[in-house]
Design an enzyme around this catalytic site. Structure first.
Site, PDB file in Angstrom:
ATOM      1  N   ARG A 131     -10.715   9.964   1.841  1.00 18.53           N
ATOM      2  CA  ARG A 131     -10.573  10.680   3.122  1.00 18.53           C
ATOM      3  C   ARG A 131     -11.668  11.740   3.269  1.00 18.53           C
ATOM      4  O   ARG A 131     -12.092  12.034   4.378  1.00 18.53           O
ATOM      5  CB  ARG A 131      -9.171  11.279   3.240  1.00 18.53           C
ATOM      6  N   LYS A 161      -2.140  -1.467  -3.802  1.00 16.95           N
ATOM      7  CA  LYS A 161      -3.000  -0.282  -3.752  1.00 16.95           C
ATOM      8  C   LYS A 161      -2.173   0.977  -3.873  1.00 16.95           C
ATOM      9  O   LYS A 161      -1.180   1.083  -3.152  1.00 16.95           O
ATOM     10  CB  LYS A 161      -3.724  -0.283  -2.400  1.00 16.95           C
ATOM     11  N   SER A 212     -10.108   5.610  -4.765  1.00 15.20           N
ATOM     12  CA  SER A 212     -11.042   6.710  -4.964  1.00 15.20           C
ATOM     13  C   SER A 212     -10.556   7.727  -5.991  1.00 15.20           C
ATOM     14  O   SER A 212     -11.339   8.214  -6.813  1.00 15.20           O
ATOM     15  CB  SER A 212     -11.321   7.387  -3.625  1.00 15.20           C
ATOM     16  N   GLU A 225       7.385  -6.979   1.598  1.00 16.72           N
ATOM     17  CA  GLU A 225       6.061  -6.911   2.235  1.00 16.72           C
ATOM     18  C   GLU A 225       5.251  -8.180   1.948  1.00 16.72           C
ATOM     19  O   GLU A 225       4.600  -8.731   2.834  1.00 16.72           O
ATOM     20  CB  GLU A 225       5.292  -5.680   1.745  1.00 16.72           C
ATOM     21  N   LYS A 227       0.859  -1.183   0.000  1.00 14.99           N
ATOM     22  CA  LYS A 227       0.000   0.000   0.000  1.00 14.99           C
ATOM     23  C   LYS A 227       0.895   1.232   0.000  1.00 14.99           C
ATOM     24  O   LYS A 227       1.699   1.432   0.904  1.00 14.99           O
ATOM     25  CB  LYS A 227      -0.899  -0.001   1.237  1.00 14.99           C
ATOM     26  N   TYR A 238     -14.893   1.232  -6.947  1.00 12.81           N
ATOM     27  CA  TYR A 238     -16.141   1.987  -6.850  1.00 12.81           C
ATOM     28  C   TYR A 238     -16.944   1.888  -8.148  1.00 12.81           C
ATOM     29  O   TYR A 238     -18.089   2.296  -8.205  1.00 12.81           O
ATOM     30  CB  TYR A 238     -15.837   3.457  -6.520  1.00 12.81           C
TER      31      TYR A 238
HETATM   32  C1  PBG Z   1      -7.614   3.456   5.622  1.00 13.36           C
HETATM   33  C2  PBG Z   1      -7.833   3.309   4.175  1.00 13.36           C
HETATM   34  C3  PBG Z   1      -7.586   4.248   3.148  1.00 13.36           C
HETATM   35  C4  PBG Z   1      -8.101   3.698   1.985  1.00 13.36           C
HETATM   36  C5  PBG Z   1      -8.589   2.444   2.299  1.00 13.36           C
HETATM   37  N1  PBG Z   1      -8.414   2.206   3.650  1.00 13.36           N
HETATM   38  C6  PBG Z   1      -7.044   5.629   3.199  1.00 13.36           C
HETATM   39  C7  PBG Z   1      -5.689   5.883   3.682  1.00 13.36           C
HETATM   40  O1  PBG Z   1      -4.876   4.980   3.872  1.00 13.36           O
HETATM   41  O2  PBG Z   1      -5.414   7.058   3.927  1.00 13.36           O
HETATM   42  C8  PBG Z   1      -8.117   4.396   0.639  1.00 13.36           C
HETATM   43  C9  PBG Z   1      -9.141   3.912  -0.335  1.00 13.36           C
HETATM   44  C10 PBG Z   1      -9.408   4.791  -1.483  1.00 13.36           C
HETATM   45  O3  PBG Z   1      -8.772   5.850  -1.708  1.00 13.36           O
HETATM   46  O4  PBG Z   1     -10.329   4.459  -2.234  1.00 13.36           O
HETATM   47  N2  PBG Z   1      -6.446   3.003   6.164  1.00 13.36           N
END
Ligand code: PBG
Length: 324
Positions: A204, A247, A273, A232, A194, A312
């Site tokens: 967020r 991600k 997102s 990882e 991630k 989404y």
């Molecule tokens: C929380 C989390 C996040 C996302 C999924 N779980 C945000 C972050 O790490 O700040 C992001 C998902 C997205 O942008 O669609 N830990």
């Protein structure tokens, strides 16, 4: 000229015959946002057509998604600021609306698969995924909190735990606690590679969970690094992850491909997102064709090696696949 690759592209029947990558609604996981209360369907400006639902309306929404062929959901809580604190204790509180929601959704739709999010940020007054001690994100003090959250979610009936926090050792810690509590059948899909990405902005906004100070670069990965994802992945798999996630997705297709080539564990990717928002914004301006741009984006993630895609777009893709 003996070789003319265009001969294999000359009509749709031939093209279909030799198509290498196939994507269907079965490969998609739909992220949904739950908010406390009733009769709520709150817009999120930066995530068009995605809403924060109260449970009563979310049940109807899930029903509609099921009728479109979506069977796999990832549920996120939008927590009121007044319930947030430094230790994210609301995440495992008895009366937590998210846990009640999971219970009700599983009771109503026992045949779907429901995945959770495990990280402190939706419940943290600091907006960080781990506990803040003296201005630092403390790894080892965070693990027991993540484990408590996971057990509470397992008790509520979650099928798959999704640790998204990027603390070291959390997969093993959570696995051990789940097993100790008798939840040997609850899976873990780890957010494995991630990255500290600019593309989480709209998410967020949806949860009002942006960090209150600093950034997430001391725990999420540097976008410049690829080989580090191997470390990882090795760790998460050895600690018991059932699936590993990359991600964001489209900006990290090379990482998806690398993990797929190097490990037998199924790989998933989170089409985040910001990736969704970009296509929507361009389509709204008439600069891209929405359906075509969406399909190509999802297909590219599958082609790179993702078995499953959190997106989404799931509902729109499912409709498109059914010609609705
Ligand atoms: C929380 C989390 C996040 C996302 C999924 N779980 C945000 C972050 O790490 O700040 C992001 C998902 C997205 O942008 O669609 N830990």
């Amino acid at each position: 000229m003996y070789n003319r690759p265009r001969r294999n592209r000359k009509n749709v029947i031939i093209r279909d015959l030799i198509q290498e990558t196939h994507l269907s609604t079965n490969h998609l996981i739909y992220p949904i946002f739950l908010v406390d209360g009733t009769n709520k369907k709150e817009k999120i400006d930066s995530l068009p057509n995605i809403y924060r639902w109260s449970l009563d309306l979310l049940l109807k929404e899930i029903e509609e998604c099921i009728s479109l062929g979506i069977r796999f959901f990832d549920i996120f809580p939008a927590v009121d600021d007044s319930l947030k604190n430094n230790t994210a204790s609301y995440s495992y509180a008895e009366d937590n609306f998210y846990l009640k929601g999971i219970r009700k959704i599983k009771e109503t739709f026992p045949d779907i698969v429901l995945m959770s999010d495990v990280a402190m940020d939706p419940y943290s007054s600091d907006g960080h995924d781990g506990i803040v001690i003296n201005g630092e994100i403390d790894n080892d003090e965070t693990l027991p909190i993540l484990a408590k959250m996971s057990i509470a979610q397992a008790q509520a009936g979650i099928d798959i735990i999704g640790p998204s926090d990027m603390m070291d050792g959390r997969v093993g810690y959570i696995r051990e606690e789940l097993d100790l509590h008798g939840f040997t059948n609850v899976s873990i899909m780890s957010y494995c590679a991630k990255y500290a990405s600019a593309y989480y902005g709209p998410f967020r906004d949806a949860l009002n969970s942006a960090p209150k100070f600093g950034d997430k670069k001391s725990y999420q990965m540097n976008p410049a690094n690829k080989r580090e994802a191997l470390i990882e992945a090795e760790l998460d798999i050895s600690e018991g992850a059932d699936m590993i996630m990359v991600k964001p997705a489209t900006l990290y297709l090379d990482v998806i491909h690398m993990l797929k080539e190097n490990f037998e564990t199924p790989v998933t990717a989170y089409n985040v997102s910001g990736e969704y928002a970009m296509i929507h914004a361009a389509a709204q301006k008439g600069w891209l064709n929405y359906d075509n741009a969406m399909s190509e984006m999802l297909l590219s993630i599958k082609r790179a090696g993702a078995d499953g895609i959190l997106t989404y777009f799931a509902k729109d893709y499912a409709k498109l696949a059914r010609n609705l």
